[in-house]
Design a protein around this motif. Sequence first.
Motif, PDB file in Angstrom:
ATOM      1  N   LEU A 112     -12.751  21.007   2.598  1.00  0.00           N
ATOM      2  CA  LEU A 112     -11.431  20.985   1.968  1.00  0.00           C
ATOM      3  C   LEU A 112     -11.527  21.461   0.533  1.00  0.00           C
ATOM      4  N   LYS A 113     -10.380  21.763  -0.037  1.00  0.00           N
ATOM      5  CA  LYS A 113     -10.249  22.022  -1.474  1.00  0.00           C
ATOM      6  C   LYS A 113      -8.870  21.542  -1.898  1.00  0.00           C
ATOM      7  N   LYS A 114      -8.841  20.709  -2.938  1.00  0.00           N
ATOM      8  CA  LYS A 114      -7.594  20.140  -3.430  1.00  0.00           C
ATOM      9  C   LYS A 114      -7.527  20.317  -4.944  1.00  0.00           C
ATOM     10  N   GLU A 115      -6.432  20.882  -5.389  1.00  0.00           N
ATOM     11  CA  GLU A 115      -6.245  21.086  -6.824  1.00  0.00           C
ATOM     12  C   GLU A 115      -6.009  19.753  -7.523  1.00  0.00           C
ATOM     13  N   ILE A 116      -6.698  19.543  -8.646  1.00  0.00           N
ATOM     14  CA  ILE A 116      -6.480  18.325  -9.429  1.00  0.00           C
ATOM     15  C   ILE A 116      -5.994  18.625 -10.846  1.00  0.00           C
ATOM     16  N   TRP A 117      -6.018  19.900 -11.229  1.00  0.00           N
ATOM     17  CA  TRP A 117      -5.494  20.263 -12.555  1.00  0.00           C
ATOM     18  C   TRP A 117      -5.357  21.771 -12.637  1.00  0.00           C
ATOM     19  N   ARG A 118      -4.340  22.205 -13.390  1.00  0.00           N
ATOM     20  CA  ARG A 118      -4.149  23.633 -13.636  1.00  0.00           C
ATOM     21  C   ARG A 118      -3.549  23.816 -15.022  1.00  0.00           C
ATOM     22  N   LYS A 119      -4.064  24.770 -15.736  1.00  0.00           N
ATOM     23  CA  LYS A 119      -3.547  25.078 -17.061  1.00  0.00           C
ATOM     24  C   LYS A 119      -2.118  25.594 -16.961  1.00  0.00           C
ATOM     25  N   GLN A 120      -1.280  25.180 -17.885  1.00  0.00           N
ATOM     26  CA  GLN A 120       0.092  25.666 -17.933  1.00  0.00           C
ATOM     27  C   GLN A 120       0.204  26.785 -18.965  1.00  0.00           C
ATOM     28  N   TYR A 121       0.983  27.794 -18.637  1.00  0.00           N
ATOM     29  CA  TYR A 121       1.084  28.983 -19.472  1.00  0.00           C
ATOM     30  C   TYR A 121       2.515  29.204 -19.936  1.00  0.00           C
ATOM     31  N   ALA A 122       2.637  29.812 -21.094  1.00  0.00           N
ATOM     32  CA  ALA A 122       3.929  30.403 -21.440  1.00  0.00           C
ATOM     33  C   ALA A 122       4.076  31.635 -20.556  1.00  0.00           C
ATOM     34  N   PRO A 123       5.262  31.905 -20.026  1.00  0.00           N
ATOM     35  CA  PRO A 123       5.429  33.068 -19.148  1.00  0.00           C
ATOM     36  C   PRO A 123       4.931  34.344 -19.818  1.00  0.00           C
ATOM     37  N   THR A 124       4.210  35.154 -19.044  1.00  0.00           N
ATOM     38  CA  THR A 124       3.636  36.389 -19.593  1.00  0.00           C
ATOM     39  C   THR A 124       4.404  37.633 -19.159  1.00  0.00           C
ATOM     40  N   PHE A 125       5.530  37.440 -18.477  1.00  0.00           N
ATOM     41  CA  PHE A 125       6.356  38.585 -18.087  1.00  0.00           C
ATOM     42  C   PHE A 125       7.818  38.158 -18.068  1.00  0.00           C
ATOM     43  N   GLU A 126       8.683  39.150 -18.050  1.00  0.00           N
ATOM     44  CA  GLU A 126      10.120  38.881 -18.014  1.00  0.00           C
ATOM     45  C   GLU A 126      10.804  40.010 -17.258  1.00  0.00           C
ATOM     46  N   ILE A 127      11.718  39.655 -16.366  1.00  0.00           N
ATOM     47  CA  ILE A 127      12.514  40.651 -15.658  1.00  0.00           C
ATOM     48  C   ILE A 127      13.727  40.987 -16.520  1.00  0.00           C
ATOM     49  N   LEU A 128      13.868  42.261 -16.861  1.00  0.00           N
ATOM     50  CA  LEU A 128      14.942  42.696 -17.751  1.00  0.00           C
ATOM     51  C   LEU A 128      16.190  43.071 -16.959  1.00  0.00           C
ATOM     52  N   LYS A 129      17.328  42.876 -17.576  1.00  0.00           N
ATOM     53  CA  LYS A 129      18.602  43.178 -16.911  1.00  0.00           C
ATOM     54  C   LYS A 129      19.093  44.558 -17.316  1.00  0.00           C
ATOM     55  N   TYR A 130      18.182  45.523 -17.196  1.00  0.00           N
ATOM     56  CA  TYR A 130      18.535  46.909 -17.484  1.00  0.00           C
ATOM     57  C   TYR A 130      18.480  47.705 -16.186  1.00  0.00           C
ATOM     58  N   ASP A 131      18.614  48.983 -16.314  1.00  0.00           N
ATOM     59  CA  ASP A 131      18.548  49.844 -15.136  1.00  0.00           C
ATOM     60  C   ASP A 131      17.640  51.030 -15.429  1.00  0.00           C
ATOM     61  N   ASP A 132      16.464  50.737 -15.996  1.00  0.00           N
ATOM     62  CA  ASP A 132      15.512  51.802 -16.325  1.00  0.00           C
ATOM     63  C   ASP A 132      14.774  52.254 -15.067  1.00  0.00           C
ATOM     64  N   THR A 133      14.628  53.545 -14.921  1.00  0.00           N
ATOM     65  CA  THR A 133      13.963  54.102 -13.736  1.00  0.00           C
ATOM     66  C   THR A 133      12.800  55.009 -14.131  1.00  0.00           C
ATOM     67  N   ASP A 134      12.181  54.716 -15.264  1.00  0.00           N
ATOM     68  CA  ASP A 134      11.122  55.591 -15.786  1.00  0.00           C
ATOM     69  C   ASP A 134       9.725  55.074 -15.450  1.00  0.00           C
ATOM     70  N   TYR A 135       9.590  54.324 -14.355  1.00  0.00           N
ATOM     71  CA  TYR A 135       8.293  53.763 -13.969  1.00  0.00           C
ATOM     72  C   TYR A 135       7.212  54.843 -13.873  1.00  0.00           C
ATOM     73  N   ASN A 136       7.558  55.992 -13.312  1.00  0.00           N
ATOM     74  CA  ASN A 136       6.562  57.031 -13.051  1.00  0.00           C
ATOM     75  C   ASN A 136       6.181  57.820 -14.300  1.00  0.00           C
ATOM     76  N   LEU A 137       6.928  57.651 -15.383  1.00  0.00           N
ATOM     77  CA  LEU A 137       6.682  58.445 -16.589  1.00  0.00           C
ATOM     78  C   LEU A 137       5.694  57.789 -17.546  1.00  0.00           C
TER      79      LEU A 137
END
Length: 429
Positions: A112-137
């Motif tokens: 078995l393996k059971k988690e007993i602790w995990r570090k908490q993080y400030a979020p490292t990403f954010e989904i933006l409410k834009y409509d940018d389509t320049d992923y490939n550039l």
Amino acid sequence: MSILKNLFNTKKHQTEIFPKESNEGNVKIENNQIICTDTKGIHSCTVNLTDLQYAYITIKRNQLAYLFLFDYHQNFIPVNYTGFSKMYQELSAKFDFNNPIFFENIVKTTVLKKEIWRKQYAPTFEILKYDDTDYNLGFEVQSQPKQFISWNTTYEEFAKNENTLFEKSPYGQKLLKFNTPVRIGNILLKDFSAYFENNRTDVPVLHFYTHCFNSIATDESYIQLKKILNKDIASSRMNTGYERADQKNINFNLNGMHLSICYTYDSDWHFNGGYTSLSIENKREYPELLRNESYEERMVISDFLLLNGNITISGDYRKNKRIKIRPQKINLQFKDKTIIWVDDKNKKIGFSSNNLAQLFDINEINSFCIQNILPAKGSGGAYLEIITDNKKYNHSIFYEACNFFDKYALKIEKVTGKKVVFAKEYHDC
């Protein structure tokens, strides 16, 4: 009852029972590190507590219990080592481990393996409410003013960019980082990095990555990223992804830039990382890097050796500047045959197979090495390698089946005037 007393030492709380400690190993906390040593060295390790990411109670197939600690390295500490109970109580007080889960499972014998602790993080990403389509550039550095950077930007150009800095990864790799968040399409990434260890610096960066954590380190990060990517670039999605109980992965091809996201769960072989790995690999071709007109205009074939077989050139021209396009003179005279040629006029020795070639100065070649890899679990193979005068490492030139190059050893010596040696064979395990 006397048998139980011999097996267990009872601590302050009735439910907190540690196994009797043995002299098979020792564990202690010292200078903010856990130092574990054992008589056989199998579980000896040093855990840096400042880097601790998560902790588990695990039972392995040998039916023994271990405290698993991840500080960017996997550490399994047997719970019966001398000093374990003192170390654990100090560690639990410091990090607030889930003791009920730990002690509930410590005496079990099933895997078995059971988690007993995990570090908490400030979020490292954010989904933006834009409509940018320049992923490939490329991506946009959120500096003042903002700077848009093409995926085709070279290592040399990044090194001079005022918005970049360099750090070492926990594994010793050189990393390029940015002093502000970056935007890729409609995703804001707060810790975007690139591996910066390519021997060629005149080529575009080949691999960017980041770890996307949400505030509670769960697969919600994967769900959010998958949703926005499917919305924005669904037409670029590749068919190589999968979503299993142990891991989820989807891939997108952005005009040769391969973007993938991956989340790993607890399983027999893995631990839940708590983040979605976002990786962007440059798979684009840059044919201008293969040209070698300056040499082709003056090349002379003084002597040559043809090799018959399914030989391939070793390496990637985007990492090895010696790899060039096959010279036209070779194509005209020898068609598509694999060749080693000597150019006495320009003091060069060249190697070519299929559409590629490698070129070395004669005086930088100390000798050749044939490395045979014996078939085992894998099919084996053989490399023809160059040992240069500095002897720091061998340069792989050709690859074929095991023992293929043996019959050419004397011929290579005769044509090139360089000695051929055989490296110690090993099995392809």
